[in-house]
Design an enzyme around this catalytic site. Structure first.
Site, PDB file in Angstrom:
ATOM      1  N   HIS A  42      17.322 -17.283  21.164  1.00 58.79           N
ATOM      2  CA  HIS A  42      17.071 -17.933  22.453  1.00 58.79           C
ATOM      3  C   HIS A  42      17.179 -16.895  23.557  1.00 58.79           C
ATOM      4  O   HIS A  42      18.241 -16.307  23.758  1.00 58.79           O
ATOM      5  CB  HIS A  42      18.079 -19.057  22.693  1.00 58.79           C
ATOM      6  CG  HIS A  42      17.705 -20.330  22.010  1.00 58.79           C
ATOM      7  ND1 HIS A  42      18.069 -21.569  22.469  1.00 58.79           N
ATOM      8  CD2 HIS A  42      16.970 -20.554  20.898  1.00 58.79           C
ATOM      9  CE1 HIS A  42      17.579 -22.499  21.670  1.00 58.79           C
ATOM     10  NE2 HIS A  42      16.917 -21.907  20.704  1.00 58.79           N
ATOM     11  N   TYR A  50      20.986 -27.667  30.072  1.00 57.03           N
ATOM     12  CA  TYR A  50      22.274 -28.086  30.634  1.00 57.03           C
ATOM     13  C   TYR A  50      21.960 -28.911  31.873  1.00 57.03           C
ATOM     14  O   TYR A  50      21.306 -28.397  32.790  1.00 57.03           O
ATOM     15  CB  TYR A  50      23.105 -26.870  31.039  1.00 57.03           C
ATOM     16  CG  TYR A  50      23.673 -26.086  29.879  1.00 57.03           C
ATOM     17  CD1 TYR A  50      24.921 -26.385  29.357  1.00 57.03           C
ATOM     18  CD2 TYR A  50      22.967 -25.021  29.312  1.00 57.03           C
ATOM     19  CE1 TYR A  50      25.463 -25.665  28.303  1.00 57.03           C
ATOM     20  CE2 TYR A  50      23.499 -24.289  28.244  1.00 57.03           C
ATOM     21  CZ  TYR A  50      24.748 -24.621  27.753  1.00 57.03           C
ATOM     22  OH  TYR A  50      25.280 -23.906  26.710  1.00 57.03           O
ATOM     23  N   PRO A  65      33.651 -26.612  25.795  1.00 58.64           N
ATOM     24  CA  PRO A  65      32.493 -26.056  25.065  1.00 58.64           C
ATOM     25  C   PRO A  65      31.282 -25.711  25.936  1.00 58.64           C
ATOM     26  O   PRO A  65      30.310 -25.144  25.429  1.00 58.64           O
ATOM     27  CB  PRO A  65      32.136 -27.169  24.056  1.00 58.64           C
ATOM     28  CG  PRO A  65      32.762 -28.402  24.588  1.00 58.64           C
ATOM     29  CD  PRO A  65      33.931 -28.004  25.406  1.00 58.64           C
ATOM     30  N   LYS A 108      31.759 -20.664  24.239  1.00 58.38           N
ATOM     31  CA  LYS A 108      32.583 -19.462  24.106  1.00 58.38           C
ATOM     32  C   LYS A 108      33.689 -19.555  23.044  1.00 58.38           C
ATOM     33  O   LYS A 108      34.300 -18.536  22.713  1.00 58.38           O
ATOM     34  CB  LYS A 108      33.246 -19.130  25.467  1.00 58.38           C
ATOM     35  CG  LYS A 108      32.282 -18.599  26.493  1.00 58.38           C
ATOM     36  CD  LYS A 108      31.908 -17.155  26.228  1.00 58.38           C
ATOM     37  CE  LYS A 108      30.589 -16.758  26.814  1.00 58.38           C
ATOM     38  NZ  LYS A 108      29.424 -16.859  25.938  1.00 58.38           N
ATOM     39  N   TYR A 146      27.080 -15.378  29.425  1.00 58.47           N
ATOM     40  CA  TYR A 146      26.594 -16.290  28.381  1.00 58.47           C
ATOM     41  C   TYR A 146      26.281 -15.544  27.089  1.00 58.47           C
ATOM     42  O   TYR A 146      26.611 -16.012  25.996  1.00 58.47           O
ATOM     43  CB  TYR A 146      25.349 -17.050  28.881  1.00 58.47           C
ATOM     44  CG  TYR A 146      25.062 -18.282  28.060  1.00 58.47           C
ATOM     45  CD1 TYR A 146      25.590 -19.525  28.405  1.00 58.47           C
ATOM     46  CD2 TYR A 146      24.282 -18.207  26.907  1.00 58.47           C
ATOM     47  CE1 TYR A 146      25.356 -20.654  27.646  1.00 58.47           C
ATOM     48  CE2 TYR A 146      24.031 -19.332  26.131  1.00 58.47           C
ATOM     49  CZ  TYR A 146      24.575 -20.552  26.505  1.00 58.47           C
ATOM     50  OH  TYR A 146      24.343 -21.660  25.733  1.00 58.47           O
TER      51      TYR A 146
HETATM   52  C1  LIG Z   1      31.810 -30.131  20.442  1.00 54.07           C
HETATM   53  C2  LIG Z   1      32.132 -28.653  20.310  1.00 54.07           C
HETATM   54  C3  LIG Z   1      31.107 -27.723  20.526  1.00 54.07           C
HETATM   55  C4  LIG Z   1      31.403 -26.356  20.424  1.00 54.07           C
HETATM   56  N1  LIG Z   1      30.382 -25.458  20.670  1.00 54.07           N
HETATM   57  C5  LIG Z   1      30.652 -24.143  20.613  1.00 54.07           C
HETATM   58  C6  LIG Z   1      29.598 -23.162  20.787  1.00 54.07           C
HETATM   59  O1  LIG Z   1      28.402 -23.481  20.959  1.00 54.07           O
HETATM   60  N2  LIG Z   1      29.929 -21.827  20.716  1.00 54.07           N
HETATM   61  C7  LIG Z   1      31.234 -21.434  20.482  1.00 54.07           C
HETATM   62  O2  LIG Z   1      31.479 -20.213  20.448  1.00 54.07           O
HETATM   63  N3  LIG Z   1      32.222 -22.339  20.267  1.00 54.07           N
HETATM   64  C8  LIG Z   1      31.987 -23.663  20.321  1.00 54.07           C
HETATM   65  N4  LIG Z   1      32.984 -24.571  20.038  1.00 54.07           N
HETATM   66  C9  LIG Z   1      34.341 -24.086  19.720  1.00 54.07           C
HETATM   67  C10 LIG Z   1      34.500 -23.654  18.262  1.00 54.07           C
HETATM   68  O3  LIG Z   1      34.110 -24.695  17.391  1.00 54.07           O
HETATM   69  C11 LIG Z   1      35.951 -23.209  17.962  1.00 54.07           C
HETATM   70  O4  LIG Z   1      36.332 -22.273  18.935  1.00 54.07           O
HETATM   71  C12 LIG Z   1      36.111 -22.594  16.561  1.00 54.07           C
HETATM   72  O5  LIG Z   1      36.054 -23.591  15.567  1.00 54.07           O
HETATM   73  C13 LIG Z   1      37.448 -21.837  16.422  1.00 54.07           C
HETATM   74  O6  LIG Z   1      37.607 -21.407  15.093  1.00 54.07           O
HETATM   75  P1  LIG Z   1      39.048 -21.139  14.471  1.00 54.07           P
HETATM   76  O7  LIG Z   1      38.811 -20.692  13.072  1.00 54.07           O
HETATM   77  O8  LIG Z   1      39.828 -20.259  15.378  1.00 54.07           O
HETATM   78  O9  LIG Z   1      39.802 -22.537  14.515  1.00 54.07           O
HETATM   79  P2  LIG Z   1      39.435 -23.908  13.792  1.00 54.07           P
HETATM   80  O10 LIG Z   1      37.950 -24.070  13.677  1.00 54.07           O
HETATM   81  O11 LIG Z   1      40.202 -24.967  14.499  1.00 54.07           O
HETATM   82  O12 LIG Z   1      40.013 -23.749  12.316  1.00 54.07           O
HETATM   83  C14 LIG Z   1      41.389 -23.792  12.027  1.00 54.07           C
HETATM   84  C15 LIG Z   1      41.566 -24.079  10.559  1.00 54.07           C
HETATM   85  O13 LIG Z   1      42.962 -24.019  10.269  1.00 54.07           O
HETATM   86  C16 LIG Z   1      43.293 -25.100   9.422  1.00 54.07           C
HETATM   87  N5  LIG Z   1      44.723 -25.415   9.607  1.00 54.07           N
HETATM   88  C17 LIG Z   1      45.310 -26.029  10.667  1.00 54.07           C
HETATM   89  N6  LIG Z   1      46.623 -26.120  10.475  1.00 54.07           N
HETATM   90  C18 LIG Z   1      46.880 -25.571   9.265  1.00 54.07           C
HETATM   91  C19 LIG Z   1      48.059 -25.382   8.528  1.00 54.07           C
HETATM   92  N7  LIG Z   1      49.254 -25.800   8.977  1.00 54.07           N
HETATM   93  N8  LIG Z   1      47.970 -24.765   7.334  1.00 54.07           N
HETATM   94  C20 LIG Z   1      46.775 -24.333   6.862  1.00 54.07           C
HETATM   95  N9  LIG Z   1      45.614 -24.502   7.533  1.00 54.07           N
HETATM   96  C21 LIG Z   1      45.678 -25.097   8.722  1.00 54.07           C
HETATM   97  C22 LIG Z   1      42.367 -26.236   9.841  1.00 54.07           C
HETATM   98  O14 LIG Z   1      42.207 -27.189   8.796  1.00 54.07           O
HETATM   99  C23 LIG Z   1      41.080 -25.475  10.143  1.00 54.07           C
HETATM  100  O15 LIG Z   1      40.243 -25.380   9.010  1.00 54.07           O
HETATM  101  C24 LIG Z   1      32.725 -25.934  20.106  1.00 54.07           C
HETATM  102  C25 LIG Z   1      33.735 -26.876  19.863  1.00 54.07           C
HETATM  103  C26 LIG Z   1      33.448 -28.220  19.959  1.00 54.07           C
HETATM  104  C27 LIG Z   1      34.553 -29.227  19.694  1.00 54.07           C
END
Ligand SMILES: Cc1cc2nc3c(=O)[nH]c(=O)nc-3n(C[C@H](O)[C@H](O)[C@H](O)COP(=O)(O)OP(=O)(O)OC[C@H]3O[C@@H](n4cnc5c(N)ncnc54)[C@H](O)[C@@H]3O)c2cc1C
Length: 389
Positions: free
Chosen positions: A72, A200, A292, A296, A384
């Site tokens: 994009h 947006y 979101p 980011k 962005y």
């Molecule tokens: C609607 C929406 C749209 C989004 N759009 C974007 C986007 O376009 N671009 C972008 O960059 N970001 C976006 N995000 C944000 C993005 O999804 C998150 O920042 C990302 O998932 C972070 O990844 P993570 O691995 O740090 O954490 P998480 O995805 O939260 O993963 C954490 C993992 O740890 C596990 N866990 C938790 N506690 C324990 C425990 N005690 N023991 C073992 N495992 C555990 C969980 O089960 C999970 O699998 C969006 C979020 C939402 C809700």
């Protein structure tokens, strides 16, 4: 069990860090609370910055991303019936890639399995011990059987509700938070996107976002009340509300269909400091959350992974602790910039319950400025597509 780096959380942050560390032969074990299917079941991010794409390449997981991801070069912004485009590639030389977080996670799982990386699913009662000693370890149970994982370091990649952040003593930890007075109701539908780039929309009825996963799979969001539940919204009501919030010509060409997923996400800005305590490092949503709007969250998790991977590699390969000592400061410097951008873009695009007529005028004036000012568009585009690591 023994490993060098114990990873708590097996979604993007934990899997990407685990996969990168495997390359130079650093031993890791990923502990994930859910089953693989449940991890892959969550629909979330969809816009990838070039930094995350480069890390996926480095991890050897970018083949499908390059084949199926959609470049994009810009995005549309609308307010009322006015719509304008911010051209990312013209202003920065870089596009973003639309490719679902679920697919990123699937690619990382596949690569991790192929490389013989260890992932333990369904772990329960995870507890961090001795992070401030030379013998840290993680205790957990699987199928009711207690386990103990001895390690050099612990990477807390367990998201906002995980245990890692709580393991940092309260007298060390500082938390900064802003909770927004609305959420996002999102649906996924097997329909072609209304437009080939994201839209947006700031409308008097609230924010809307027209996004996509591919040519036949669309993701749409509308700002909703915090008291709403997905079940309160029929598909017909959702489509009707979305059409009212986007420019009339887009509403006319919107193709609707049954939703295959419907969920509500609250919006929050949150940062915890420091991101390292002794032998425990926080990574991704475990340390920070953004609304979101600016896409980011996942991308900022990726920049943490970049800093932590290089720090650990330097430690194991050269015996240098400089990277791990500087991790928190380095990661936080970029985190706060991503927080600022996400907060700014959210403030610009949403309707707030307590907005005064003056506040509304300011919002429109800022949108007008962005529409007509190349420097403002460039500043937005730089943020962005992702600030450099
Ligand atoms: C609607 C929406 C749209 C989004 N759009 C974007 C986007 O376009 N671009 C972008 O960059 N970001 C976006 N995000 C944000 C993005 O999804 C998150 O920042 C990302 O998932 C972070 O990844 P993570 O691995 O740090 O954490 P998480 O995805 O939260 O993963 C954490 C993992 O740890 C596990 N866990 C938790 N506690 C324990 C425990 N005690 N023991 C073992 N495992 C555990 C969980 O089960 C999970 O699998 C969006 C979020 C939402 C809700």
């Amino acid at each position: 069990m023994k490993t060098q780096v114990a990873m708590i959380g097996g979604r993007p942050s934990g899997l990407l860090l685990g996969q990168l560390l495997l390359k130079p032969g650093i031993d890791t074990v990923v502990l994930e609370r859910k089953t693989k299917d449940r991890v892959l079941g969550r629909i979330r991010a969809g816009v990838l910055e070039r930094g995350l794409v480069a890390l996926m390449e480095q991890a050897g997981c970018a083949t499908r991303l390059h084949a199926e991801g959609i470049l994009h070069d810009g995005a549309m912004i609308s307010y009322g019936d006015t719509m304008f485009r911010v051209d990312f590639t013209e202003h920065t030389g870089h596009p973003v890639i639309v490719y679902g977080q679920t697919e990123v996670t699937r690619d990382l799982f596949d690569a991790h399995e192929q490389a013989g990386g260890a992932t333990v699913f369904n772990v329960e009662d995870v507890a961090i011990h001795g992070a401030d000693t030379d013998a840290p370890h993680v205790c957990y149970t699987v199928d009711g059987v207690p386990q103990r994982l001895q390690c050099d370091f612990i990477a807390g990649c367990d998201g906002f509700h995980g245990v890692s952040r709580q393991a940092i003593p309260l007298n060390v930890r500082r938390e900064y938070e802003k909770v927004y007075p609305f959420g996002w109701l999102g649906i996924l539908s097997q329909t072609p996107p209304v437009h080939h780039e994201l839209i947006y929309a700031n409308s008097p009825r609230g924010f809307a976002l027209c996004s996509m996963r591919n040519d036949s799979l669309s993701r749409y969001y509308i700002q909703c009340s915090l008291s709403d539940k997905p079940g309160y919204w029929t598909d017909a009501a959702f489509w009707q509300e979305l059409k009212r919030r986007i420019p009339a010509d887009m509403a006319e060409r919107l193709i609707t269909g049954p939703s295959i997923e419907k969920s509500i996400a609250p919006l929050r800005s949150f940062v915890t400091e420091p991101m390292r305590w002794q032998r425990l490092f926080l990574c991704g949503d475990a340390a920070h959350i953004v609304p979101p709007t600016g896409a980011k969250g996942l991308n900022t998790a990726a920049s943490d992974v970049h800093y932590l991977y290089n720090a650990l590699r330097d430690y194991y390969e050269n015996g240098s602790p400089a990277g791990i000592d500087g991790y928190s400061e380095q990661a936080l410097a970029r985190v706060w910039k991503a927080e600022r951008f996400s907060w700014w873009f959210s403030s610009l695009m949403h309707r707030y319950p307590d907005q005064s007529p003056f506040d509304l005028k300011m919002q429109i004036a800022e949108l007008e400025f962005l529409r007509t000012n190349a420097a403002a568009q460039r500043a937005m585009a730089e943020n962005y597509v992702g600030l450099p690591y």
